[in-house]
Write a protein that holds these residues in place. Sequence first.
Motif, PDB file in Angstrom:
ATOM      1  N   ARG A   2      -4.041  11.214   4.123  1.00 33.46           N
ATOM      2  CA  ARG A   2      -5.204  11.047   3.266  1.00 33.46           C
ATOM      3  C   ARG A   2      -6.337  10.443   4.066  1.00 33.46           C
ATOM      4  NH1 ARG A   2      -3.839   5.525  -0.001  1.00 33.46           N
ATOM      5  NH2 ARG A   2      -4.977   4.382   1.516  1.00 33.46           N
ATOM      6  N   ALA A   3      -7.532  10.837   3.729  1.00 37.30           N
ATOM      7  CA  ALA A   3      -8.713  10.329   4.416  1.00 37.30           C
ATOM      8  C   ALA A   3      -9.353   9.260   3.540  1.00 37.30           C
ATOM      9  CB  ALA A   3      -9.696  11.453   4.688  1.00 37.30           C
ATOM     10  N   ASN A   4      -9.482   8.057   4.070  1.00 40.41           N
ATOM     11  CA  ASN A   4     -10.093   6.966   3.326  1.00 40.41           C
ATOM     12  C   ASN A   4     -11.605   7.016   3.417  1.00 40.41           C
ATOM     13  OD1 ASN A   4      -7.546   6.083   2.758  1.00 40.41           O
ATOM     14  ND2 ASN A   4      -7.481   4.625   4.429  1.00 40.41           N
ATOM     15  N   VAL A  11      -1.777   8.071   7.726  1.00 39.77           N
ATOM     16  CA  VAL A  11      -0.623   8.956   7.606  1.00 39.77           C
ATOM     17  C   VAL A  11       0.596   8.096   7.315  1.00 39.77           C
ATOM     18  CG1 VAL A  11       0.834  10.602   8.822  1.00 39.77           C
ATOM     19  CG2 VAL A  11      -1.610  10.579   9.242  1.00 39.77           C
ATOM     20  N   SER A  12       1.447   8.535   6.381  1.00 40.97           N
ATOM     21  CA  SER A  12       2.738   7.893   6.144  1.00 40.97           C
ATOM     22  C   SER A  12       3.797   8.733   6.839  1.00 40.97           C
ATOM     23  CB  SER A  12       3.037   7.815   4.651  1.00 40.97           C
ATOM     24  OG  SER A  12       2.128   6.948   4.037  1.00 40.97           O
ATOM     25  N   ARG A  18       3.408   3.437   8.367  1.00 40.61           N
ATOM     26  CA  ARG A  18       2.073   3.986   8.154  1.00 40.61           C
ATOM     27  C   ARG A  18       1.273   3.864   9.438  1.00 40.61           C
ATOM     28  NH1 ARG A  18      -0.310   1.463   2.816  1.00 40.61           N
ATOM     29  NH2 ARG A  18      -2.019   2.738   3.550  1.00 40.61           N
ATOM     30  N   MET A  19       0.517   4.883   9.737  1.00 42.72           N
ATOM     31  CA  MET A  19      -0.289   4.909  10.940  1.00 42.72           C
ATOM     32  C   MET A  19      -1.706   5.282  10.541  1.00 42.72           C
ATOM     33  SD  MET A  19       0.363   6.923  14.569  1.00 42.72           S
ATOM     34  CE  MET A  19       1.281   8.153  13.767  1.00 42.72           C
ATOM     35  N   SER A  20      -2.688   4.637  11.156  1.00 44.17           N
ATOM     36  CA  SER A  20      -4.072   4.991  10.869  1.00 44.17           C
ATOM     37  C   SER A  20      -4.803   5.290  12.168  1.00 44.17           C
ATOM     38  CB  SER A  20      -4.784   3.877  10.102  1.00 44.17           C
ATOM     39  OG  SER A  20      -4.858   2.718  10.884  1.00 44.17           O
ATOM     40  N   LEU A  21      -5.777   6.161  12.067  1.00 44.75           N
ATOM     41  CA  LEU A  21      -6.586   6.565  13.208  1.00 44.75           C
ATOM     42  C   LEU A  21      -8.037   6.404  12.819  1.00 44.75           C
ATOM     43  CD1 LEU A  21      -6.981   8.033  15.987  1.00 44.75           C
ATOM     44  CD2 LEU A  21      -6.995  10.155  14.661  1.00 44.75           C
TER      45      LEU A  21
END
Length: 72
Positions: A2-4, A11-12, A18-21
């Motif tokens: 999902r894009a915040n 990404v889960s 959970r990983m975020s970019l």
Amino acid sequence: MRANEPTTIEVSLTDGRRMSLSLPPTDAPWAADGIGALSIVPPTHTGRGQEPPALPERPPLPIETALLGLGA
């Protein structure tokens, strides 16, 4: 996935992590679409593969020790 916000994606993973970019703002033409241009790519390998061979159990010779010190 999902894009915040336009520059961050979360990404889960299947194991629950959970990983975020985050992408910094830029005016580069190749990054104009931001995270919208990213796509999911399935993994090509899983696991670690073969372990490397063990190091020999002999003490290093003085010249080998000296050569290792040259790279520092």
